[in-house]
Design a protein around this motif. Structure first.
Motif, mmCIF file in Angstrom:
data_model
loop_
_atom_site.group_PDB
_atom_site.id
_atom_site.type_symbol
_atom_site.label_atom_id
_atom_site.label_comp_id
_atom_site.label_asym_id
_atom_site.label_seq_id
_atom_site.Cartn_x
_atom_site.Cartn_y
_atom_site.Cartn_z
ATOM 1 N N VAL A 42 0.839 -1.200 0.000
ATOM 2 C CA VAL A 42 0.000 0.000 0.000
ATOM 3 C C VAL A 42 0.873 1.250 0.000
ATOM 4 C CG1 VAL A 42 -1.732 1.315 1.289
ATOM 5 C CG2 VAL A 42 -1.936 -1.140 1.099
ATOM 6 N N GLU A 62 -5.890 9.255 -2.159
ATOM 7 C CA GLU A 62 -6.086 7.859 -2.541
ATOM 8 C C GLU A 62 -4.925 7.026 -2.028
ATOM 9 O OE1 GLU A 62 -6.435 7.060 -6.720
ATOM 10 O OE2 GLU A 62 -8.569 7.523 -6.737
ATOM 11 N N TRP A 64 -3.268 3.304 -2.581
ATOM 12 C CA TRP A 64 -3.298 2.254 -3.596
ATOM 13 C C TRP A 64 -2.750 0.956 -3.025
ATOM 14 C CZ3 TRP A 64 -0.378 5.223 -8.024
ATOM 15 C CH2 TRP A 64 -1.189 6.253 -8.508
ATOM 16 N N ASN A 65 -3.487 -0.123 -3.219
ATOM 17 C CA ASN A 65 -2.990 -1.461 -2.899
ATOM 18 C C ASN A 65 -2.422 -2.039 -4.182
ATOM 19 O OD1 ASN A 65 -2.467 -4.085 -2.204
ATOM 20 N ND2 ASN A 65 -4.522 -4.555 -1.465
ATOM 21 N N PRO A 70 -6.015 -8.722 -0.579
ATOM 22 C CA PRO A 70 -6.644 -7.603 0.139
ATOM 23 C C PRO A 70 -5.710 -7.093 1.238
ATOM 24 C CG PRO A 70 -8.152 -9.457 -0.033
ATOM 25 C CD PRO A 70 -6.816 -9.939 -0.505
ATOM 26 N N ASP A 93 -11.949 -1.111 7.513
ATOM 27 C CA ASP A 93 -11.255 -0.472 6.403
ATOM 28 C C ASP A 93 -10.247 -1.429 5.771
ATOM 29 O OD1 ASP A 93 -12.488 2.110 6.760
ATOM 30 O OD2 ASP A 93 -11.237 2.337 8.545
ATOM 31 N N SER A 94 -10.487 -1.777 4.511
ATOM 32 C CA SER A 94 -9.539 -2.617 3.774
ATOM 33 C C SER A 94 -9.587 -2.230 2.289
ATOM 34 C CB SER A 94 -9.838 -4.100 3.957
ATOM 35 O OG SER A 94 -11.060 -4.433 3.354
ATOM 36 N N ILE A 95 -8.509 -2.568 1.610
ATOM 37 C CA ILE A 95 -8.394 -2.231 0.194
ATOM 38 C C ILE A 95 -8.285 -3.532 -0.595
ATOM 39 C CG2 ILE A 95 -7.147 -0.879 -1.537
ATOM 40 C CD1 ILE A 95 -5.783 0.621 0.774
ATOM 41 N N SER A 99 -6.308 -2.082 -6.126
ATOM 42 C CA SER A 99 -7.415 -1.121 -6.060
ATOM 43 C C SER A 99 -7.009 0.117 -5.291
ATOM 44 C CB SER A 99 -8.635 -1.762 -5.373
ATOM 45 O OG SER A 99 -9.107 -2.850 -6.112
ATOM 46 N N ALA A 100 -7.871 1.114 -5.352
ATOM 47 C CA ALA A 100 -7.656 2.372 -4.648
ATOM 48 C C ALA A 100 -8.660 2.514 -3.507
ATOM 49 C CB ALA A 100 -7.800 3.542 -5.607
ATOM 50 N N TYR A 101 -8.262 3.280 -2.503
ATOM 51 C CA TYR A 101 -9.087 3.559 -1.330
ATOM 52 C C TYR A 101 -9.146 5.080 -1.207
ATOM 53 C CZ TYR A 101 -10.723 3.059 3.509
ATOM 54 O OH TYR A 101 -11.450 3.085 4.669
ATOM 55 N N GLN A 120 -14.485 5.928 0.325
ATOM 56 C CA GLN A 120 -14.663 4.937 1.383
ATOM 57 C C GLN A 120 -14.725 5.617 2.748
ATOM 58 O OE1 GLN A 120 -12.637 4.387 -1.266
ATOM 59 N NE2 GLN A 120 -13.701 2.636 -2.122
#
Length: 174
Positions: A42, A62, A64-65, A70, A93-95, A99-101, A120
């Motif tokens: 991340v 943002e 990013w993972n 996950p 809260d998880s990504i 994906s982006a958070y 989120q």
């Protein structure tokens, strides 16, 4: 049979090599080490620090993972995002992988945002300064996993028209 040791003059390239080696040694010894961060999938991927045409407070971040699994943000913190306190994440809260958070000041339904994607996390405490800034992603043990920092003007993004965000172009941690 004793032989006298012949001393040969050092060639100019050897002299140059020796000087460069000494210079490199001194440079590496005297300069502080570059910061290194713990390896994490991340990273802080994008910052909208200047707001938007709808509002100067329309700021967002943002995460990013970049990994293939996950990533739980439980207990992680973002430091330097405003309000004098860290933004701390919970067990919900998880990504997802790759994906982006999104963390934003306003939901997409608010007229003060130009975001088309639902965040989120929506919090009105998010505040990114346009000048000297340090934003850090910190794990539950207090280790800094990623940092975005500038001392004067932001190195990316724009507060002009149209406003634009600052996007990470190199996902390298080092």
């Amino acid at each position: 049979m004793d032989r006298a040791l012949d001393l040969m003059p050092i060639s100019s390239w050897r002299r140059l090599f020796c000087r460069l080696s000494l210079f490199s040694f001194l440079l590496c010894t005297l300069l502080p080490p570059l910061p290194t961060f713990a390896q994490s999938s991340v990273v802080i991927g994008e910052l909208q620090w200047a707001g938007s045409e709808a509002s100067t407070a329309d700021e967002w971040i943002e995460l990013w993972n970049l990994g293939s699994a996950p990533f739980s943000l439980n207990g992680f913190r973002l430091r330097g995002v405003g309000g004098g306190s860290d933004l701390t994440f919970s067990s919900q809260d998880s990504i997802p992988p790759r994906s982006a958070y999104l963390i934003a000041n306003y939901p997409t339904s608010d007229s003060r945002t130009t975001l088309a994607l639902q965040a989120q996390v929506v919090t009105t405490t998010l505040s990114l300064t346009n000048e000297k800034t340090t934003v850090e992603l910190i794990d539950p043990q207090g280790t800094v996993l990623d940092r975005v920092q500038w001392d004067k003007a932001a190195p990316g993004g724009s507060s002009g028209t149209p406003r634009s965000s600052m996007v990470r172009t190199n996902s390298s941690q080092q």
